[in-house]
Scaffold this motif. Structure first.
Motif, mmCIF file in Angstrom:
data_model
loop_
_atom_site.group_PDB
_atom_site.id
_atom_site.type_symbol
_atom_site.label_atom_id
_atom_site.label_comp_id
_atom_site.label_asym_id
_atom_site.label_seq_id
_atom_site.Cartn_x
_atom_site.Cartn_y
_atom_site.Cartn_z
ATOM 1 N N SER A 87 27.898 -2.059 71.923
ATOM 2 C CA SER A 87 27.895 -0.997 72.924
ATOM 3 C C SER A 87 29.226 -0.277 73.070
ATOM 4 O O SER A 87 29.265 0.850 73.577
ATOM 5 N N GLU A 88 30.312 -0.915 72.659
ATOM 6 C CA GLU A 88 31.620 -0.288 72.847
ATOM 7 C C GLU A 88 32.623 -0.881 71.861
ATOM 8 O O GLU A 88 32.612 -2.088 71.596
ATOM 9 N N VAL A 89 33.477 -0.013 71.331
ATOM 10 C CA VAL A 89 34.568 -0.438 70.449
ATOM 11 C C VAL A 89 35.868 0.143 70.972
ATOM 12 O O VAL A 89 35.938 1.331 71.296
ATOM 13 N N ARG A 90 36.890 -0.700 71.072
ATOM 14 C CA ARG A 90 38.222 -0.241 71.442
ATOM 15 C C ARG A 90 39.205 -0.628 70.340
ATOM 16 O O ARG A 90 39.160 -1.750 69.838
ATOM 17 N N VAL A 91 40.079 0.294 69.986
ATOM 18 C CA VAL A 91 41.145 0.013 69.029
ATOM 19 C C VAL A 91 42.457 0.012 69.794
ATOM 20 O O VAL A 91 42.798 0.998 70.441
ATOM 21 N N VAL A 92 43.178 -1.107 69.754
ATOM 22 C CA VAL A 92 44.383 -1.252 70.558
ATOM 23 C C VAL A 92 45.554 -1.669 69.678
ATOM 24 O O VAL A 92 45.368 -2.298 68.630
ATOM 25 N N PRO A 93 46.778 -1.362 70.096
ATOM 26 C CA PRO A 93 47.957 -1.738 69.316
ATOM 27 C C PRO A 93 48.315 -3.206 69.509
ATOM 28 O O PRO A 93 47.704 -3.918 70.316
ATOM 29 N N ASP A 94 49.313 -3.644 68.776
ATOM 30 C CA ASP A 94 49.799 -5.018 68.902
ATOM 31 C C ASP A 94 50.689 -5.146 70.132
ATOM 32 O O ASP A 94 51.887 -5.439 70.040
ATOM 33 N N LEU A 95 50.099 -4.915 71.270
ATOM 34 C CA LEU A 95 50.795 -5.043 72.547
ATOM 35 C C LEU A 95 49.973 -5.966 73.435
ATOM 36 O O LEU A 95 48.786 -5.725 73.675
ATOM 37 N N GLU A 96 50.623 -6.999 73.934
ATOM 38 C CA GLU A 96 49.901 -8.016 74.695
ATOM 39 C C GLU A 96 49.126 -7.425 75.862
ATOM 40 O O GLU A 96 47.949 -7.747 76.056
ATOM 41 N N GLU A 97 49.755 -6.545 76.629
ATOM 42 C CA GLU A 97 49.077 -6.022 77.818
ATOM 43 C C GLU A 97 47.850 -5.195 77.457
ATOM 44 O O GLU A 97 46.851 -5.200 78.190
ATOM 45 N N LYS A 98 47.893 -4.497 76.316
ATOM 46 C CA LYS A 98 46.738 -3.707 75.893
ATOM 47 C C LYS A 98 45.593 -4.606 75.438
ATOM 48 O O LYS A 98 44.411 -4.330 75.709
ATOM 49 N N ILE A 99 45.919 -5.671 74.735
ATOM 50 C CA ILE A 99 44.888 -6.607 74.282
ATOM 51 C C ILE A 99 44.244 -7.296 75.485
ATOM 52 O O ILE A 99 43.016 -7.394 75.585
ATOM 53 N N VAL A 100 45.073 -7.767 76.419
ATOM 54 C CA VAL A 100 44.570 -8.434 77.617
ATOM 55 C C VAL A 100 43.658 -7.499 78.405
ATOM 56 O O VAL A 100 42.558 -7.884 78.832
ATOM 57 N N GLU A 101 44.104 -6.269 78.584
ATOM 58 C CA GLU A 101 43.320 -5.298 79.351
ATOM 59 C C GLU A 101 41.959 -5.052 78.710
ATOM 60 O O GLU A 101 40.920 -5.053 79.378
ATOM 61 N N ALA A 102 41.954 -4.841 77.386
ATOM 62 C CA ALA A 102 40.703 -4.534 76.693
ATOM 63 C C ALA A 102 39.749 -5.726 76.713
ATOM 64 O O ALA A 102 38.549 -5.582 76.994
ATOM 65 N N VAL A 103 40.264 -6.909 76.424
ATOM 66 C CA VAL A 103 39.411 -8.094 76.374
ATOM 67 C C VAL A 103 38.829 -8.406 77.743
ATOM 68 O O VAL A 103 37.627 -8.697 77.879
#
Length: 246
Positions: free
Chosen positions: A42-58
């Motif tokens: 239903s949704e795909v997110r592409v995020v950089p190697d930044l901890e806060e971005k990974i945490v937020e997306a997951v």
């Protein structure tokens, strides 16, 4: 198999994807794979190697969908931070996992099991391992989040490994109808058909070859009867539009 709809979100992790240096091959694979077994991506997110971005997306996707899959960032280098980010997302500790450690030590041999390679044995507390038949280093699963490697061959092997553990629903069926018309000539009719058959999803995809415009219409539904009815309505609308614009 369940009667409820099973959904998934996918987090693609890596600066190299966003920079264009690495061309993604995993999104299309996962989308097709999940569709084939009855799970809606239903949704795909592409995020950089930044901890806060990974945490937020997951954290956002695991609250929204039945399953979450991630790929990338679980290797031996300093910028492979996915495992740490997942541990932070779940509020758990992370350390060398005895199961993963033994797998990797047996594979490399004690003399070649360097500190960098040992990083791949760091697994969040409470996670289960995901088998990696290609290069041994495991992925892991914690609650509804499945964390996998980014290398396509390894990621695909991991998906094969976890597929039997996933709950699935009835597969989405589809019919493709080729319309020798520009999309604009049937767009309104397609909208009406979609309203009349709410159990379907109707997509139209314009094409052009040698200056001639056409449209590919894809009708999707989990009900074969509804799919056939909606598809016939689309075919009738296409034929009517051809006659109208002669």
């Amino acid at each position: 198999m369940t009667s409820k709809i099973i959904t998934a979100g996918y987090v693609v992790i890596g600066d190299e994807i966003l920079s264009g240096r690495t061309k993604d091959k995993n999104i299309g694979f996962l989308a097709s794979y999940l569709t084939d077994i009855g799970i809606d991506l239903s949704e795909v997110r592409v995020v950089p190697d930044l901890e806060e971005k990974i945490v937020e997306a997951v954290n956002a996707l695991r609250a929204e969908y039945t399953y979450v899959f991630t790929s990338g960032g679980i290797g031996p280098t300093h910028d492979d931070i996915t495992a740490d980010a997942i541990a932070k997302a779940f509020g758990v500790s992370i350390d060398l996992d005895p199961r993963a450690y033994k797998l990797l030590e047996d594979h490399y041999g004690a003399e070649n099991f360097t500190p960098a390679r040992q990083r791949m044995a760091r697994i969040p507390d409470g996670a289960d391992l995901i088998e990696n038949k290609v290069s041994i280093a495991p992925g892991f699963r914690i609650e509804n989040v499945h964390v996998m490697a980014g290398v396509p061959a390894i990621m695909q092997a991991m998906v094969d490994a976890i597929a039997p553990t996933l709950e699935t629903s009835q597969k989405m069926l589809s019919v493709t109808i080729e319309a020798a018309l520009p999309e604009s000539r049937i767009a309104q009719d397609l909208g009406e058909i979609q309203k009349n058959y709410p159990e379907t999803s109707i997509g139209s995809y314009p094409q052009s070859k040698d200056g001639v415009f056409s449209t590919q219409v894809v009708v999707r539904s989990r009900s074969n009867d509804v799919l056939e009815q909606a598809s016939e309505a689309v075919r009738a609308a296409v034929e009517a539009a051809k006659t109208k614009f002669l």
